[in-house]
Design an enzyme around this catalytic site. Structure first.
Site, short mmCIF file in Angstrom:
data_model
loop_
_atom_site.label_atom_id
_atom_site.label_comp_id
_atom_site.label_asym_id
_atom_site.label_seq_id
_atom_site.Cartn_x
_atom_site.Cartn_y
_atom_site.Cartn_z
N GLU A 180 0.69 -1.13 0.12
CA GLU A 180 -0.17 -0.12 0.04
C GLU A 180 0.96 1.20 0.02
OE1 GLU A 180 -2.79 -0.49 3.16
OE2 GLU A 180 -3.96 -1.86 2.17
N GLU A 188 -12.65 -2.67 12.27
CA GLU A 188 -12.49 -1.77 10.95
C GLU A 188 -13.72 -2.32 10.10
OE1 GLU A 188 -8.85 -2.05 8.75
OE2 GLU A 188 -9.65 -1.32 7.03
N ASP A 246 -8.20 -9.38 4.04
CA ASP A 246 -7.95 -8.15 5.09
C ASP A 246 -9.11 -8.06 6.14
OD1 ASP A 246 -7.13 -6.00 6.13
OD2 ASP A 246 -7.67 -4.53 4.47
#
Ligand code: GCW
Length: 655
Positions: A248, A349, A321
């Protein structure tokens, strides 16, 4: 030699660092004495001595002989501290009775939290306020929340904290910030905690203008060695570095054509003389392969055996993820010559932030059903802490911190047993008799809560249907011009007229081939693939008959509906438990459940209406008509950053 440390703070012994006095305890042994003096009704003997049954560092023995005076024995102060908290748990459960003799050794020497705290005080994917480290106050002033944090970690056996975000600022390692880190390390040491840092691989370039961060450059290696010396001169028990590299947008060794192993080993060499370690993350997904789920394995498996002995490779529990449900990452078990750690995400998240009740222990034990705990070296969890009330924003999120620590200590504990401990200590009004029916229904609610999230967000193996950026609400339709395809939900759900799901079978991306043979066969065959992973591994026709006899479309509708119904049921369970629950906690969880009920409907209505456009089928009987039409749902855009959970008023305004 046997050292009697303390009998109700009466004796003094230097061997494990106990002392008596009014100042804050300076060592774990002294902290153990204080914890017991404050929380246990009887005098307790703390013994610092070897015991052949205590085979792991931090382990302890608790025994209560005929005279009724409990003894905690451990070879070191940390063991005494964990033993002290264990004795308090036994007291709460009423098991600290004469004849008790308990030996408890942790499964892992390293049980760590990873904080994604930034130097500007924000917390990436943090939904509990700003960083508890309060960087601006440090090093002169220490937030009292750090002591609260330390004691809550010690209470569940967490013994290490990586203080900063894996998307690390190079400034973390400058002289001024290292003074701040030293202050936190000093504050956490009495709680048995070791401090680590995330490092940016290009720090030598950013801080000292080196022309390169190439791990094979002697100047770069020398820079890291001097930096390690500097850190250890300040913090002699510093743990080491956590590294996110070439992921990322973060810099890393691959920028110079070097492997992850080369990069990790260069840092490991700098830390080795001090006993430090490198934890190197395997969270990578270059756009090179057509299936993101295969990336970490493709990049890391061939490196097995090439890492230095003081490197641990840290792998997220699933291959993508932290989705509400993923199969385990096939990298586990595929690198037998490399120490591995699992990375769980305690912060929610992808599970409703701190607004939704989602007890995560069932997700983590599901992982351990597939991955033998003994094959791992360490367990890490992305923290859900901040400077808010409860340090977790909401009391229910505290349960996940608690459960993470307990499972990192003993991955064989059951989610139900952990929930019971937490309920007794934090949920019910102390001293009030709680009917079994209430206890059972609250426990049942906690145990069912993660599955409910899976049902109303992404059942049957669906994944990553989230809004772009903040990962709170649904956007299965999301399209951002120019965005990487694997950042968009359609890449994952692949819905079309025929069916839905990502074909990772041998006829598709063949991600199944990364699993051991027996699982490969199981997942590869659409008839044997567990339905909870069906759309993860297969693109399945809408009309396919499921085990229930329903078609896939009907099953999907039933799952979304069940998710909403479950949350409504939680609200009823909670209301019935009200007379027995601590009032502040009651109100906070009740408010969360109201938000969650609305969000669950939002997810159901958005996903079912959107997918109906592909299936071309009507909603089956029993599925309520959506409250909002798809066009208005598509227009919802929450103005939140990666650092916040949407408030109720914001949700009501924008949706
Ligand atoms: O889960 C994703 C998050 C990013 C995070 C990244 C990672 C710290 O969306 O915010 O970055 O993973 O784990 O590195």
């Amino acid at each position: 030699m046997r050292h009697i440390l303390c009998i109700a703070l009466a004796l003094v012994c230097a061997a494990c660092g106990a002392h008596r006095g009014d100042s804050a305890p300076a060592t774990p042994a002294a902290m153990a004495a204080k914890v017991l003096a404050d929380g246990y009704p009887q005098p307790v003997e703390l013994l610092c001595e070897a015991d052949s049954a205590i085979i792991a560092s931090d382990g302890f023995r608790i025994s209560i002989p005929a005279d009724g005076r409990a003894t905690v024995t451990a070879p070191d102060g940390r063991g005494l501290l964990y033993g002290a908290y264990a004795l308090l748990r036994m007291h709460t459960a009423g098991t600290d009775t004469v004849g008790a003799d308990v030996v408890d050794n942790p499964a892992y020497a390293l049980r760590m939290l990873n904080h994604w705290d930034n130097l500007d005080g924000t917390v990436e994917r943090g939904y509990a306020g700003r960083s508890i480290w309060q960087w601006d106050l440090l090093p002169d002033s220490i937030s009292p929340q750090i002591a609260e944090y330390g004691s809550r970690c010690a209470a569940v056996g967490i013994n290490a904290a990586v203080l900063n975000n894996v998307n690390a600022s190079p400034r973390m390692l400058d002289a001024a910030h290292l003074q701040k880190v030293k202050a936190v390390a000093d504050a956490l040491r009495p709680y048995g905690m070791q401090v680590w840092l995330s490092v940016n691989f290009a720090t030598p370039m950013a801080l000292d203008s080196l022309p390169t961060a190439d791990p094979l450059s002697p100047a770069v290696a020398g820079w890291w060695q001097r930096k390690a010396d500097e850190i250890y001169s300040l913090i002699p028990d510093f743990g080491g570095f956590l590294v996110k590299a070439n992921s990322e947008g973060q810099p890393g060794p691959c920028d110079y054509g070097r492997s992850h192993a080369r990069g990790a080993n260069m840092l490991a060499e700098a830390l080795a003389p001090h006993g430090g370690k490198v934890i190197w993350r395997a969270f990578v997904y270059s756009p090179a392969d057509a299936d993101r789920a295969k990336q970490a394995y493709l990049e890391f498996q061939p490196l097995d055996g090439q890492f230095a002995p003081n490197v641990i490779v840290q792998v997220k529990n699933g291959p993508i993820d932290f989705q509400p449900r993923e199969p385990y990452s096939p990298l586990f078990g595929a690198m037998p010559s490399t120490p591995q750690a699992v990375e769980f995400q305690v912060t929610q998240e992808y599970l409703g932030h701190s607004n939704h009740l989602a007890y995560l222990a069932p997700m983590w034990t599901e992982f351990f059903d597939y991955v033998d705990p003994a094959s791992l070296t360490a367990v890490a969890g992305v923290a859900n802490t901040g400077d808010s009330h409860y340090l977790t924003g909401t009391p229910a999120a505290d349960l996940n911190w608690y459960a993470f620590g307990r499972l990192a200590w003993n991955p064989r504990l059951t989610p139900a047993a952990i929930a019971d401990e937490w309920m007794d200590a934090h949920v019910f009004v102390p001293g009030k008799a709680v009917p079994d029916s209430v206890r059972t229904s609250v426990r049942g609610m906690l145990l069912a809560s993660r599955e409910a999230v899976v049902d109303y967000m992404m059942p049957l193996g669906l994944h990553h249907l989230f809004a772009f950026g903040h990962h709170y609400g649904p956007e299965p339709w999301c399209d951002v011009p120019g965005a990487r395809p694997d950042w968009l939900p359609r890449y994952y759900h692949r819905a079309d007229r025929v069916g839905i799901g990502f074909d990772r079978s041998s006829a598709g991306s063949n991600a199944v081939a990364q699993y051991p043979d027996s699982l490969r066969r199981l997942f590869d065959n659409v008839d044997t693939c567990p339905e909870q992973f069906l759309l993860w591994f297969h693109h399945v026709p809408w009309t396919r008959r499921m085990h229930s006899g329903r078609t896939l479309w009907q099953e999907l509708c039933a799952a979304y509906t069940r998710g909403v119904d479950s949350v409504d049921g939680f609200a009823r369970t909670w209301a019935a438990a009200r007379p027995y629950v601590r009032p502040e906690l009651y109100d906070a969880v009740a408010a969360d459940l109201r938000t969650q009920a609305r969000d669950a409907r939002w997810w159901r209505d958005a996903c079912l209406q959107y997918f109906a456009g592909f299936s071309g089928m009507p909603l089956p009987a029993g599925v309520p008509e959506p409250g909002h039409d798809l066009d208005s749902l598509r227009r919802i855009s929450l103005p939140i950053t990666n650092f916040e959970s949407p408030s109720d008023s914001l949700l009501n305004k924008f949706r």
